[in-house]
Design a protein around this motif. Structure first.
Motif, PDB file in Angstrom:
ATOM      1  N   GLU A  43     -10.841 -23.678 -67.554  1.00 53.35           N
ATOM      2  CA  GLU A  43     -10.123 -22.764 -68.446  1.00 53.35           C
ATOM      3  C   GLU A  43     -10.265 -21.307 -68.020  1.00 53.35           C
ATOM      4  OE1 GLU A  43     -11.555 -23.394 -72.364  1.00 53.35           O
ATOM      5  OE2 GLU A  43     -10.513 -25.307 -72.656  1.00 53.35           O
ATOM      6  N   SER A  46     -10.933 -17.961 -62.101  1.00 52.28           N
ATOM      7  CA  SER A  46      -9.776 -17.254 -61.543  1.00 52.28           C
ATOM      8  C   SER A  46     -10.124 -16.842 -60.122  1.00 52.28           C
ATOM      9  CB  SER A  46      -9.453 -16.019 -62.388  1.00 52.28           C
ATOM     10  OG  SER A  46     -10.461 -15.032 -62.226  1.00 52.28           O
ATOM     11  N   SER A  54      -6.264 -18.928 -60.807  1.00 56.26           N
ATOM     12  CA  SER A  54      -6.581 -19.522 -62.103  1.00 56.26           C
ATOM     13  C   SER A  54      -5.650 -20.690 -62.394  1.00 56.26           C
ATOM     14  CB  SER A  54      -6.443 -18.473 -63.205  1.00 56.26           C
ATOM     15  OG  SER A  54      -5.097 -18.009 -63.264  1.00 56.26           O
ATOM     16  N   ALA A  56      -3.769 -21.158 -64.967  1.00 55.93           N
ATOM     17  CA  ALA A  56      -2.484 -20.705 -65.499  1.00 55.93           C
ATOM     18  C   ALA A  56      -1.531 -20.296 -64.381  1.00 55.93           C
ATOM     19  CB  ALA A  56      -2.706 -19.537 -66.455  1.00 55.93           C
ATOM     20  N   SER A  57      -2.044 -19.584 -63.386  1.00 51.25           N
ATOM     21  CA  SER A  57      -1.186 -19.175 -62.262  1.00 51.25           C
ATOM     22  C   SER A  57      -0.786 -20.379 -61.416  1.00 51.25           C
ATOM     23  CB  SER A  57      -1.913 -18.143 -61.394  1.00 51.25           C
ATOM     24  OG  SER A  57      -2.117 -16.938 -62.093  1.00 51.25           O
ATOM     25  N   ASN A  59      -0.441 -23.475 -62.426  1.00 52.34           N
ATOM     26  CA  ASN A  59       0.550 -24.258 -63.178  1.00 52.34           C
ATOM     27  C   ASN A  59       1.945 -23.655 -63.045  1.00 52.34           C
ATOM     28  OD1 ASN A  59      -1.365 -26.063 -64.043  1.00 52.34           O
ATOM     29  ND2 ASN A  59      -1.715 -25.050 -66.014  1.00 52.34           N
ATOM     30  N   GLN A  92       4.001 -14.940 -68.409  1.00 51.48           N
ATOM     31  CA  GLN A  92       3.619 -15.775 -67.273  1.00 51.48           C
ATOM     32  C   GLN A  92       3.817 -15.036 -65.959  1.00 51.48           C
ATOM     33  OE1 GLN A  92       6.238 -19.163 -68.318  1.00 51.48           O
ATOM     34  NE2 GLN A  92       4.393 -20.454 -68.212  1.00 51.48           N
ATOM     35  N   SER A  95       1.281 -11.901 -65.623  1.00 53.70           N
ATOM     36  CA  SER A  95      -0.112 -12.297 -65.422  1.00 53.70           C
ATOM     37  C   SER A  95      -0.329 -12.923 -64.049  1.00 53.70           C
ATOM     38  CB  SER A  95      -0.558 -13.253 -66.528  1.00 53.70           C
ATOM     39  OG  SER A  95       0.250 -14.413 -66.553  1.00 53.70           O
ATOM     40  N   ASP A 165      -7.055 -15.470 -76.686  1.00 48.75           N
ATOM     41  CA  ASP A 165      -6.510 -16.070 -75.466  1.00 48.75           C
ATOM     42  C   ASP A 165      -7.446 -15.840 -74.277  1.00 48.75           C
ATOM     43  OD1 ASP A 165      -4.383 -16.581 -77.074  1.00 48.75           O
ATOM     44  OD2 ASP A 165      -2.870 -15.630 -75.799  1.00 48.75           O
ATOM     45  N   ARG A 167      -6.482 -16.093 -71.331  1.00 53.29           N
ATOM     46  CA  ARG A 167      -5.655 -15.402 -70.338  1.00 53.29           C
ATOM     47  C   ARG A 167      -5.774 -13.893 -70.468  1.00 53.29           C
ATOM     48  NH1 ARG A 167      -4.341 -16.282 -65.284  1.00 53.29           N
ATOM     49  NH2 ARG A 167      -2.129 -16.038 -64.747  1.00 53.29           N
TER      50      ARG A 167
END
Length: 669
Positions: A43, A46, A54, A56-57, A59, A92, A95, A165, A167
């Motif tokens: 989670e 990064s 990370s 999120a990036s 994905n 998205q 970030s 968050d 993020r």
């Protein structure tokens, strides 16, 4: 019938097995438990904690069918492609772009082309290929800052809407690290002794705004360095304030008076003609905590303008005086690192080693005491003065000082001054010189400043004895003179500058003193065979003896015998600590002035509560105890009681009480 049923059964059986195998082989999702460490890492990791982006990036890149390595190498092209995909949301994109540009900058930083030769002179420019690499790194950092800022403050959701968050925390870290790296890389590439008005990075221009930090205006710098990655082995905790911004230490350029010409001994410091009228042994703070914010010049700029317009600014704040900042008309806490300037000062000046060398080497430079202010002078903060003990230095106060900086209430109401002195001097001489130093320092303040009143004095061991004598009325001349010959007495009366050492007046700026493990009546420990041997090795500073001799003989040619007598009579600091010394005979009965509030804290290594047996291993209770103390605390531990957590808590209690008694409300943490 049997032969007919078997063939029918066999195909059914085979079909069933085949069906199970096919079903099992096509199963994509299965369940297994993973460790909590792995879950949290997935989670929160990064590019700052691992060699990949990370989750999120990753994905986002996977969803867009883009290759991670290619995007990390060429974020410009990758981001152009991402902007063409309607399904990619603004948060998205911003970030991921922030992390991609930071990733490129970090990769460049590790490359050979971006390494600056440490042996290169500061005024020399980096080699052309290094210069080009550094330019690329700076431009990537510039982009990372802009995308991070846009994500944090310009999307439809405000920072407070994303407070939980993960993020948002990651992007704040990207912003802080990018700003740290940008300033460090630019400083390495373009060395300067002053803070420039602006810096140029590619097509971007960063205006430098120091209006919020007057103490830095017009100052020359030795360096301006990020405290983000500083790790101090001697500090138990690093006291920080969480918030927005990148924390730095500004190290001001100073002209040390003793760097080349030594530290000359001054017999009469209060009447000495100092250059420019200022005692050079009073050191203003030159390791300053700083916090930087990078933002658009026009705070109403749109996302597009933030990403593409060249004008940006870096604001430098004093985190001691500014706790909240406004961005987009909303208040946010300003980040700060309060331990870094103190830790860097200790690490770079190596005061602990200097203390031991001074004790055994008569030719060491520490002849006169020095006073160090640990932060820029603040007229509204009460002063705490710390005086260390034998063979020690300001390093002895690491735990105490760091805890004061870490306590919000104490930090906002106190400023710390530390005295560093040679502990091989006679204690009466140290008291006289430190008294003069403190009087000169307080005299330089506006007497109407709250800082000039109600100061707190804290002394450990020998420093505790000196502290007691700094706040006492006493004239020990009558007791001291009979210890000398008639010839010496006559010469002493003729030269009052020497006799002043025997007369004490309390420094009026102090109204509270805290004694830590102070041997007010001496200690037998100073007379054990190994300490007696050490005392013979420890000599009086040569500069002190030479100046004493030169000064006295300048009055009268017939003083050689007198000088020889004085030199032989004087004891060094460790010898004075003996409970059989003449110093103790002269001073052990001296009490702090009437009405002064004082406290005692002492150690106990025994299991006994009997005051006849309690000792810290060096100082017995009976020597450390003073009648009239407003409080007395006995703590389990040895002589270095100032480093014990229980001692620090007791000091915090006393200091908080001091604020309350003087009408200063305690700040809520």
């Amino acid at each position: 019938m049997k032969r007919l049923t078997f063939p029918l059964y066999q195909p059914l059986c085979i079909l069933t097995v085949f069906s199970v195998l096919v079903t099992s082989g096509c199963q994509v999702v299965s369940l297994k438990k993973q460790t909590l460490h792995t879950t949290i890492a997935n989670e929160r990791n990064s590019i700052l904690t691992q060699n990949k982006l990370s989750g999120a990036s990753l994905n986002l890149l996977y969803m867009s069918d883009m290759d991670m390595k290619l995007c990390m190498k060429n974020p410009d092209a990758c981001i152009v492609d991402l902007e063409k995909i309607p399904q990619v949301q603004t948060e998205q994109l911003l970030s991921a772009a922030s992390e991609l540009y930071l990733s490129k900058a970090l990769t460049l930083a590790d490359s050979h082309d971006c390494k600056i030769n440490k042996n290169t002179k500061l005024e020399s420019k980096p080699a052309p290929q290094v210069n080009e690499c550094l330019d690329q790194q700076l431009q990537a950092l510039d982009k990372s800052i802009r995308y991070s800022y846009a994500y944090l403050f310009k999307t439809s959701r405000q920072p407070q809407d994303r407070i939980f968050d993960n993020r948002q925390v990651q992007i704040r870290d990207f912003y802080n690290q990018a700003l740290n790296q940008l300033v460090n890389v630019y400083s390495a590439k373009n060395s300067s002794a002053t803070i420039p008005d602006s810096i140029q990075i590619g097509e971007s221009t960063y205006k430098i705004d120091i209006d919020s930090y007057p103490k830095l205006q017009g100052k020359k710098l030795e360096k301006f360095t990020s405290s983000y990655n500083m790790n101090f082995s001697g500090l138990r905790t690093i006291n920080r304030r969480d918030g927005f911004g990148a924390d730095f230490v500004a190290v001001l350029h100073t002209k040390e008076n003793d760097s080349k010409n030594g530290n000359p001994y001054i017999l009469d410091p209060l009447n000495y003609a100092y250059p420019n009228g200022v005692n050079p042994n009073i050191h203003q703070a030159h390791y300053l905590a700083s916090t930087l914010i990078a933002q658009p010049v026009d705070e109403q700029a749109t996302i597009s303008e933030i990403l593409n317009r060249p004008d940006f600014k870096i604001k430098i704040y004093d985190p001691y005086n500014i706790e909240k900042i406004k961005i987009e008309d909303k208040e946010y806490s300003l980040a700060a690192n309060f331990s870094a300037p103190y830790g860097l000062w200790l690490a770079e000046n190596n005061l602990g080693s200097a203390a031991y060398l001074t004790l055994i080497d008569r030719n060491q430079r520490l002849t006169m005491p020095h006073l160090y202010m640990l932060e820029p002078y603040n007229p509204n903060k009460k002063v705490i003065v710390l005086i260390h003990g034998l063979a020690s230095s300001p390093e002895a106060w690491i735990a105490v000082t760091n805890e004061i900086m870490g306590d919000k209430s104490l930090r906002e109401h106190y400023q710390v001054w530390q005295v560093f002195y040679s502990t091989n001097m006679p204690i009466l001489e140290s008291r006289f010189q430190i008294s003069a130093l403190l009087k000169q320092t307080f005299a330089s303040l506006n007497p109407q400043d709250p800082a000039s009143q109600n100061a707190v004095l804290i002394g450990h061991s020998m420093g505790g004895i000196i502290s007691r004598l700094l706040v006492s009325h006493a004239d020990i001349s009558k007791k001291a003179l009979p210890m000398m010959s008639n010839h010496v007495q006559a010469r002493m009366r003729k030269h009052p500058v020497i006799g002043e050492r025997l007369k004490m007046e309390p420094i009026p700026n102090f109204d509270r003193v805290i004694f830590l493990a102070a041997p007010h009546r001496g200690t037998s420990y100073a007379d054990r065979w190994f300490t007696v041997t050490a005392r013979k090795i420890i000599g009086l500073p040569s500069a002190f003896l030479k100046t004493l001799t030169d000064t006295l003989t300048s009055y009268d040619d017939d003083l050689k015998d007198f000088v020889r007598t004085i030199n032989n009579r004087l004891q060094n600091g460790p010898s004075d600590l003996s409970n059989k010394s003449e110093f103790m005979e002269l001073t052990s009965g001296i009490q702090p002035k009437e009405g002064l509030v004082f406290h005692s804290i002492m150690g106990n290594i025994t299991k006994s509560n009997d005051t006849d047996k309690i000792t810290d291993g060096i100082v017995p209770y009976k020597s450390a105890h003073l009648e009239g103390a407003i409080s007395e605390k006995i703590i389990k531990g040895g002589h270095s009681i100032q480093i014990k957590p229980e001692t620090v808590l007791e000091l915090r209690r006393i200091l908080s009480q001091h604020l309350t008694e003087h009408g200063l409300d305690k700040v809520k943490n």
